[in-house]
Design a protein around this motif. Structure first.
Motif, PDB file in Angstrom:
ATOM      1  N   TYR B  75       0.812  -1.213   0.000  1.00  0.00           N
ATOM      2  CA  TYR B  75       0.000   0.000   0.000  1.00  0.00           C
ATOM      3  C   TYR B  75       0.851   1.271   0.000  1.00  0.00           C
ATOM      4  N   GLN B  76       1.945   1.254   0.746  1.00  0.00           N
ATOM      5  CA  GLN B  76       2.742   2.487   0.829  1.00  0.00           C
ATOM      6  C   GLN B  76       3.396   2.856  -0.504  1.00  0.00           C
ATOM      7  N   GLN B  77       3.712   1.866  -1.324  1.00  0.00           N
ATOM      8  CA  GLN B  77       4.341   2.222  -2.593  1.00  0.00           C
ATOM      9  C   GLN B  77       3.355   2.845  -3.580  1.00  0.00           C
ATOM     10  N   GLN B  78       2.107   2.934  -3.224  1.00  0.00           N
ATOM     11  CA  GLN B  78       1.136   3.641  -4.072  1.00  0.00           C
ATOM     12  C   GLN B  78       1.346   5.158  -3.995  1.00  0.00           C
ATOM     13  N   PHE B  79       2.023   5.615  -2.948  1.00  0.00           N
ATOM     14  CA  PHE B  79       2.219   7.047  -2.792  1.00  0.00           C
ATOM     15  C   PHE B  79       3.434   7.514  -3.597  1.00  0.00           C
ATOM     16  N   SER B  80       3.375   8.735  -4.064  1.00  0.00           N
ATOM     17  CA  SER B  80       4.447   9.238  -4.922  1.00  0.00           C
ATOM     18  C   SER B  80       5.754   9.420  -4.162  1.00  0.00           C
ATOM     19  N   PHE B  81       5.707   9.537  -2.819  1.00  0.00           N
ATOM     20  CA  PHE B  81       6.946   9.745  -2.076  1.00  0.00           C
ATOM     21  C   PHE B  81       7.754   8.451  -1.945  1.00  0.00           C
ATOM     22  N   PHE B  82       7.134   7.322  -2.234  1.00  0.00           N
ATOM     23  CA  PHE B  82       7.814   6.024  -2.066  1.00  0.00           C
ATOM     24  C   PHE B  82       8.828   5.838  -3.186  1.00  0.00           C
ATOM     25  N   ASP B  83      10.091   5.851  -2.822  1.00  0.00           N
ATOM     26  CA  ASP B  83      11.176   5.719  -3.794  1.00  0.00           C
ATOM     27  C   ASP B  83      11.855   4.367  -3.584  1.00  0.00           C
ATOM     28  N   ALA B  84      11.496   3.405  -4.408  1.00  0.00           N
ATOM     29  CA  ALA B  84      12.021   2.044  -4.240  1.00  0.00           C
ATOM     30  C   ALA B  84      13.540   2.009  -4.339  1.00  0.00           C
ATOM     31  N   ALA B  85      14.115   2.931  -5.084  1.00  0.00           N
ATOM     32  CA  ALA B  85      15.570   2.936  -5.265  1.00  0.00           C
ATOM     33  C   ALA B  85      16.313   3.182  -3.957  1.00  0.00           C
ATOM     34  N   LYS B  86      15.615   3.770  -2.973  1.00  0.00           N
ATOM     35  CA  LYS B  86      16.280   4.068  -1.699  1.00  0.00           C
ATOM     36  C   LYS B  86      16.373   2.828  -0.806  1.00  0.00           C
ATOM     37  N   ILE B  87      15.542   1.843  -1.130  1.00  0.00           N
ATOM     38  CA  ILE B  87      15.510   0.659  -0.269  1.00  0.00           C
ATOM     39  C   ILE B  87      16.818  -0.118  -0.417  1.00  0.00           C
ATOM     40  N   ASP B  88      17.324  -0.531   0.699  1.00  0.00           N
ATOM     41  CA  ASP B  88      18.605  -1.216   0.828  1.00  0.00           C
ATOM     42  C   ASP B  88      19.767  -0.235   0.930  1.00  0.00           C
ATOM     43  N   ASP B  89      19.846   0.730   0.046  1.00  0.00           N
ATOM     44  CA  ASP B  89      20.951   1.694   0.152  1.00  0.00           C
ATOM     45  C   ASP B  89      20.736   2.643   1.316  1.00  0.00           C
ATOM     46  N   SER B  90      19.598   3.310   1.303  1.00  0.00           N
ATOM     47  CA  SER B  90      19.337   4.335   2.310  1.00  0.00           C
ATOM     48  C   SER B  90      18.309   3.912   3.351  1.00  0.00           C
ATOM     49  N   ILE B  91      17.528   2.906   3.028  1.00  0.00           N
ATOM     50  CA  ILE B  91      16.444   2.497   3.932  1.00  0.00           C
ATOM     51  C   ILE B  91      16.498   0.981   4.139  1.00  0.00           C
TER      52      ILE B  91
END
Lengths: 150, 500
Positions: B75-91
């Motif tokens: 559900y959270q990736q439906q929002f425009s602020f969700f940046d999958a590219a940040k996952i693992d590197d920054s999150i």
């Protein structure tokens, strides 16, 4: 990250990706190597995916994938039963079952299992995120393989 | 050199929220985000995290018990602020369900400390801590265990220089001293139900080291995440706006300008009141067009008609279209479900800033009132006071229309008693003269300025424009609606030809 995932009109070829995952470091020789390869794939997926979906979520996805695969490969039925017990280690059970099969069946079943796993996980958290995870878990494989257009 | 330790404020990533917080999220603080189910806690936690996560300031998002991580991710990736590219590197996402089941608070805290030590995050989110607390509080030493947990968690995370957010489910205004006391900040999210409407609101109960804006602030959740509409807007920077009476704006009706003492003083709030069909929209249209065609862009906030209908029925639709395309006029149609005044004001202010507007029309206050959620209608006068004040503080001359049915037994200038909020009042009325309906207008008020006291007839001519005629001499009792003529040879000769 840009490039590979820009064209989202065509679904990824999960079957090809699953095959690459299994053959990433181990050649196609015998069922025993298939079992070890499949267990390694599971471990690598768990390492990258469990933090996102939770350990319980990972196990649930895998169990569901096994269930879906048994319709085509009834030989995986013992694995489906094993997954019903939360105390059973999924990797160990997978190894045992694949070792009991002939090489051709083992490879085909393992490929189908991970194809279903990737498709199921993508349907829940999206192809983009899944492919990102795969790229990090399996840096040497090509996750850009697309299904052929009809 | 200042003796005070500088406290940097991190951006929340939520439009309007930094203002409410008093500048942003204090670095290294521990903030509770609390509220009932579905109020937006998890979304706010993600929005805060994605706004700040970077390779230099990494983020850890811990999930414990509650929404399954796979669902949350979906559900959270439906929002425009969700940046999958940040996952693992920054999150990094970490699920603590097993630790919570096995060893409760102790194991959870240990795991959190291990992960924080390994990943060295600048942002930590824990979702949700309340579910774990419930089990702990059932034990004989539950209250003390919880306090100990909170103290140690706050201490560790601060020493690791992490800015922390604990998300928890609490009933409206439920109070938990052992947890709330430790927190540097407490943010409440609500869903206020009033009849059939639901309005989302935010309250910053506490934010150490900063002066937050008190009260309840309207909030919406869209595809871009949360957005706040602060209840009280800070004054614009710079000198307060002065309203010199010698700077007058034309209303677009020359005779009315004369009646007003030379036009409307810049920065005034003008109320145009009259019954349905009296020409309020036409007058406001002329006012906006007169400005826009002379270098004074304008904003029109429409509440009764859709913009296309408004434009289509305008007498100078072609001119209006051109001015809109040239960004000299902007038409706003603000009709989301359960509207708030703050949302309306935010939209107006943004439009004013966007095109550099000097004039604004609100057509009409009656329509605005109907568009508001029931909870905001109760404070309509107070809300209008804030809205008009905020616009005129920006140097905008505001003309509002309001429907006032003709009352011939009393003299009222506005519903809800809002007349006093305005600097100027123009009323339009229907009269019956010689067996026909006529229209008349008067300038009732022009603060600080002399103005005409006359009742003048006006017509809407064949071009759809208001034309004001002469004083209706020779009649008495005009305000009764059915005046009687007195013997005056000029009375009939001075009347305008009736078109409509």
């Amino acid at each position: 990250m840009v490039g590979p995932f820009e064209d989202d009109r065509v679904s990824p070829n999960f079957s090809e990706i699953a095959r690459q995952m299994l053959h990433d470091s181990i050649g196609e020789v015998a069922a025993t190597e298939c079992a070890a390869s499949a267990a390694s794939v599971l471990e690598r997926l768990q390492t990258r995916l469990a933090p996102l979906v939770g350990a319980a979520g990972m196990r649930a996805l895998f169990a569901r994938s096994v269930k879906l695969t048994t319709t085509e490969f009834a030989a995986l039925a013992p694995l489906r039963i094993a997954m019903l017990d939360e105390k059973v280690n999924a990797g160990d059970s997978l190894t045992d079952v694949l070792n009991s099969l002939d090489a051709a069946t083992a490879w085909a079943a393992a490929t189908a299992l991970y194809t279903n796993f990737l498709a199921l996980t993508s349907s829940l958290i999206g192809e983009h995120l899944v492919l990102l995870v795969l790229q990090r878990a399996f840096p040497k494989i090509d996750v850009t393989a697309k299904q052929e257009s009809e | 050199m200042s003796r005070k330790v500088p406290i940097r404020a991190l951006p929340s990533g939520v439009p309007g929220f930094d203002e409410v917080l008093g500048g942003g999220i204090p670095e290294f603080s521990l903030t509770l985000v609390v509220g009932g189910p579905g109020c937006g806690k998890t979304t706010l936690g993600h929005q805060l995290m994605f706004a700040n996560a970077s390779p230099e300031r990494r983020a850890l998002f811990f999930t414990i018990i509650g929404e399954p991580p796979i669902k949350m991710l979906r559900y959270q990736q439906q929002f425009s602020f969700f940046d999958a590219a940040k996952i693992d590197d920054s999150i990094h996402f970490v699920h603590l369900g097993q630790e919570a089941s096995d060893g409760g608070l102790h194991n959870v805290l240990e795991r959190i400390i291990q992960e924080v030590d390994a990943f060295d995050p600048g942002i930590v989110v824990v979702d949700s801590f309340r579910s774990m607390m419930r089990r702990t509080l059932q034990g004989p030493t539950g209250e003390m265990d919880l306090q100990d947990f909170m103290q140690r968690l706050a201490l560790h995370l601060t020493s690791y220089q992490a800015t922390t957010f604990l998300l928890g489910e609490y009933g409206d205004d439920e109070y938990d001293s052992s947890v709330f006391t430790v927190a540097d900040g407490i943010v409440w999210l609500y869903q206020a139900v009033d009849r059939n409407s639901v309005v989302r609101k935010v309250r910053v109960q506490k934010m150490r080291g900063q002066a937050q804006i008190p009260g309840l602030h309207t909030m919406r959740i869209t595809d871009d995440g949360l957005r706040l509409f602060p209840r009280i807007l800070k004054p614009e920077l710079g000198a307060p706006y002065h309203r010199p009476l010698d700077q007058r704006l034309t209303t677009g009706v020359s005779a009315l300008d004369a009646m007003s003492g030379g036009g409307i003083p810049r920065g005034y709030a003008v109320l145009v009141a009259g019954p349905s069909g009296s020409g309020k929209t036409i007058l406001s249209n002329q006012f906006i067009l007169a400005g826009a065609t002379n270098g004074e862009p304008g904003v029109i906030a429409v509440f009764e008609k859709r913009p296309n209908d408004y434009l289509a029925t305008s007498a100078r639709a072609g001119v209006l279209d051109t001015l809109i395309s040239e960004k000299k006029i902007e038409v706003l149609y603000i009709r989301p479900l359960d509207l708030s005044i703050d949302e309306t004001l935010t939209a107006l202010r943004e439009a004013v800033i966007r095109i550099g507007a000097k004039r604004a029309v609100i057509d009409s206050l009656s329509g605005l009132e109907l568009a508001l959620a029931p909870t905001f209608r109760q404070d309509f006068r107070e809300s209008l006071y804030r809205m008009v004040g905020a616009l005129t503080e920006m140097g905008v001359t505001v003309m509002s229309t309001v429907e006032m049915p003709d009352k011939y037994a009393s003299l009222e200038f506005s519903p809800h008693g809002i007349a006093f909020l305005n600097d100027a009042i123009i009323i339009q009325r229907y009269l019956e003269i010689d067996g026909a309906i006529a229209r008349a207008l008067s300038v009732i008020k022009m603060r600080g300025s002399d103005h005409s006291k006359e009742v003048r007839e006006y017509v809407i001519n064949s071009s759809g424009q208001i034309v004001v005629g002469k004083v209706l001499n020779g009649y008495e009792g005009l305000l009764t609606g059915a005046p009687s003529s007195v013997e005056d040879p000029n009375a009939v000769a001075g009347r305008l030809p009736q078109v409509r």
